[in-house]
Design an enzyme around this catalytic site. Structure first.
Site, short mmCIF file in Angstrom:
data_model
loop_
_atom_site.label_atom_id
_atom_site.label_comp_id
_atom_site.label_asym_id
_atom_site.label_seq_id
_atom_site.Cartn_x
_atom_site.Cartn_y
_atom_site.Cartn_z
N SER A 160 -8.54 1.34 4.58
CA SER A 160 -7.64 0.21 4.36
C SER A 160 -8.41 -1.10 4.27
CB SER A 160 -6.64 0.13 5.53
OG SER A 160 -6.04 -1.16 5.56
N ASP A 308 -2.25 1.52 -4.89
CA ASP A 308 -1.01 0.82 -5.28
C ASP A 308 -0.50 1.28 -6.64
OD1 ASP A 308 -1.06 -0.65 -2.96
OD2 ASP A 308 -2.03 -2.39 -3.86
N LYS A 335 3.58 2.16 2.95
CA LYS A 335 3.59 0.99 2.08
C LYS A 335 4.96 0.29 2.22
CE LYS A 335 -0.57 1.35 0.67
NZ LYS A 335 -1.54 0.37 1.12
N ARG A 339 6.43 5.65 -0.23
CA ARG A 339 6.37 5.82 -1.69
C ARG A 339 6.26 7.28 -2.12
NH1 ARG A 339 2.71 0.47 -3.08
NH2 ARG A 339 4.45 -0.99 -3.02
N ARG A 381 6.89 -2.22 -6.49
CA ARG A 381 6.18 -1.27 -7.36
C ARG A 381 7.07 -0.08 -7.72
NH1 ARG A 381 1.50 -3.98 -7.45
NH2 ARG A 381 0.61 -4.62 -5.46
C1 S3P Z 1 -4.51 -4.78 0.04
C2 S3P Z 1 -4.92 -3.56 0.50
C3 S3P Z 1 -4.14 -2.33 0.31
C4 S3P Z 1 -3.09 -2.49 -0.77
C5 S3P Z 1 -2.33 -3.78 -0.66
C6 S3P Z 1 -3.28 -4.96 -0.74
C7 S3P Z 1 -5.36 -5.96 0.30
O1 S3P Z 1 -3.46 -2.02 1.51
O2 S3P Z 1 -2.18 -1.41 -0.75
O3 S3P Z 1 -1.37 -3.89 -1.68
O4 S3P Z 1 -5.16 -7.01 -0.35
O5 S3P Z 1 -6.26 -5.85 1.14
P1 S3P Z 1 -4.14 -1.13 2.67
O6 S3P Z 1 -5.24 -1.92 3.27
O7 S3P Z 1 -3.03 -0.87 3.66
O8 S3P Z 1 -4.62 0.12 2.00
#
Ligand code: S3P
Length: 422
Positions: A160, A308, A335, A339, A381
């Site tokens: 993440s 995403d 999310k 999803r 999304r």
């Molecule tokens: C993001 C990281 C992702 C992504 C989110 C934006 C970011 O989430 O799904 O839309 O800007 O760091 P995760 O860190 O939970 O994977």
């Protein structure tokens, strides 16, 4: 709302600025010593939540369309907010703020909407507590009591970028070195931006080392288009017959381009032109044409590079011959909505053969589908993926809530319908 159907999709579009980079430009701009000019900012609900939170902490910002000026006050210039910081639907705002606020000399509270209240925050609060942070609750509202932080050596348990970034940001305030080991490489916009601002940060494969910072030098940021928004048009161009779409100035940071690899692997006719670098981030124009797609398997290290985009990729799989298997994507369950469940339930309404698995889904594609009355679960999304899917369905479709697209792509329907040249 009834989804209008395009006879074909032809034209050139520019998608809104990258959401991840827009958030970071405001946050790091606020912590920099001086003024940051952002162009191509994503003027969507999530990034406006970030601006709102920093305004509550005394950071002046001017918004003129997609141009934003942030008057940074330095790493120690935030003031205690007099109200709860409200992050709306934005997981990125919520989690990244935890990293910044853990080391401030004041206490504050963060809360968000009904979706945010269900999203796990323990994944940031627990590792932050190992640095000395004091954050009450594992779900919003979060009560953050500012503390002196210290570095740590931490092996992440989820792939993440939000968790990684929260820890890096806390590391800017922590005594000693903070070392973070990722399990898979996730988007690295924070690392790139901090390096450009003069922070002591080093990346070696999956390991990031960051040291306490005294000051960050402001950097003007030209935000490229969001590949996660371009994704809907990449899929549309591939699945709708007689189509050709060019998307200008899309960010193609390698930590984000999993969808390009997957669509190519499925047989998509795609061209990447005018590659360039803008503010340390690679960008290009992408052209996609109607393509004969075939099923594929998606799992492992590519997942964080397209997390995403999976609802849009699932829509592509519906029109691909054969089976598509998506695995290692259990993160989809946490999310804006679950999803996996949402895609399976909504796609099933159209007669699509889609099966939920523990960590993904299996789609048997290449069969005709019919339109349906879709639920979006308030998830931007999902709404956009269903609008794209509907273009290739027999008969009409509706979605229950089109307004949620404003989270990341306020002009989505105008751009979509503008591609019908008949
Ligand atoms: C993001 C990281 C992702 C992504 C989110 C934006 C970011 O989430 O799904 O839309 O800007 O760091 P995760 O860190 O939970 O994977």
């Amino acid at each position: 709302m009834k989804i209008q159907k395009l006879s074909r999709a032809r034209g050139t579009i520019t998608v809104p600025g990258d959401k991840s980079i827009s958030h970071r430009a405001v946050m790091l701009g606020a912590l920099a010593d001086g003024v940051t000019h952002i162009t191509g900012f994503l003027n969507g609900a999530d990034c406006l939540s970030t601006i709102d939170c920093f305004r509550a902490m005394g950071i002046e910002t001017e918004i003129k369309g997609t141009d934003v000026t942030v008057y940074g006050k330095g790493l120690y210039g935030l003031k205690k907010p007099e109200r709860t910081l409200y992050t709306g639907n934005s997981g990125t705002t919520t989690r990244l703020l935890c990293g910044i606020l853990a080391g401030q000399p004041f206490d504050c509270t963060i809360s968000g909407d009904a979706s945010i209240a269900k999203r796990p925050m323990g994944r940031v609060t627990k590792p932050l507590s190992l640095m000395g942070a004091d954050i009450e609750n594992e779900y919003c509202p979060l009560i953050i009591r500012g503390k002196r932080l210290h570095g740590m050596d931490y092996h992440m348990t989820v792939a993440s970028a939000q968790v990684k970034t929260a820890l890096i940001l806390a590391g800017l305030y922590a005594e000693g070195e903070t070392v973070i080991h990722e399990i898979e490489k996730s988007r690295d916009h924070t690392e790139l931006m901090l390096r450009a601002m003069g922070a002591d940060i080093e990346v070696d494969g999956l390991t990031i080392r960051v040291n306490k910072a005294e000051r960050l030098a402001p950097q003007d940021v030209a935000v490229p288009g969001d590949i996660s928004s371009a994704a809907f048009f990449l899929v549309l161009g591939a699945i709708l017959p007689d189509s050709e779409i060019t998307i200008k100035n899309v960010g193609i940071n390698p930590t984000r381009t999993g969808i390009i690899d997957v669509l190519r692997d499925m047989g998509a006719d795609m061209e990447i032109k005018n590659e360039r670098t803008s503010a340390g981030e690679p960008a290009a124009d992408i052209t996609i044409r109607s393509s004969e797609l075939h099923g594929t398997e998606i799992g492992g290290a590519i997942i964080p590079r397209l997390i995403d985009e999976l609802p849009a990729i699932a829509a592509a799989a519906v029109f691909a011959n054969g089976r598509t298997i998506i695995r290692d994507a259990a993160e989809l369950k946490v999310k804006e909505t679950d999803r996996i469940r949402a895609v399976v339930d909504e796609f099933t309404k159209c007669g699509i053969a889609v099966t939920e698995t523990d960590d993904g889904m299996i789609i048997d594609g290449g069969r005709p589908i019919h339109g349906a009355d879709f639920a979006t679960y308030g998830d931007h999304r999902m709404a956009m993926s269903l609008a794209v899917l509907s273009q290739c369905a027999e008969g009409g479709s509706t979605i229950d809530d089109e307004s949620c697209v404003a989270v990341s792509y306020p002009g989505f329907f105008a751009d979509l319908y503008g591609l019908d040249d008949n």
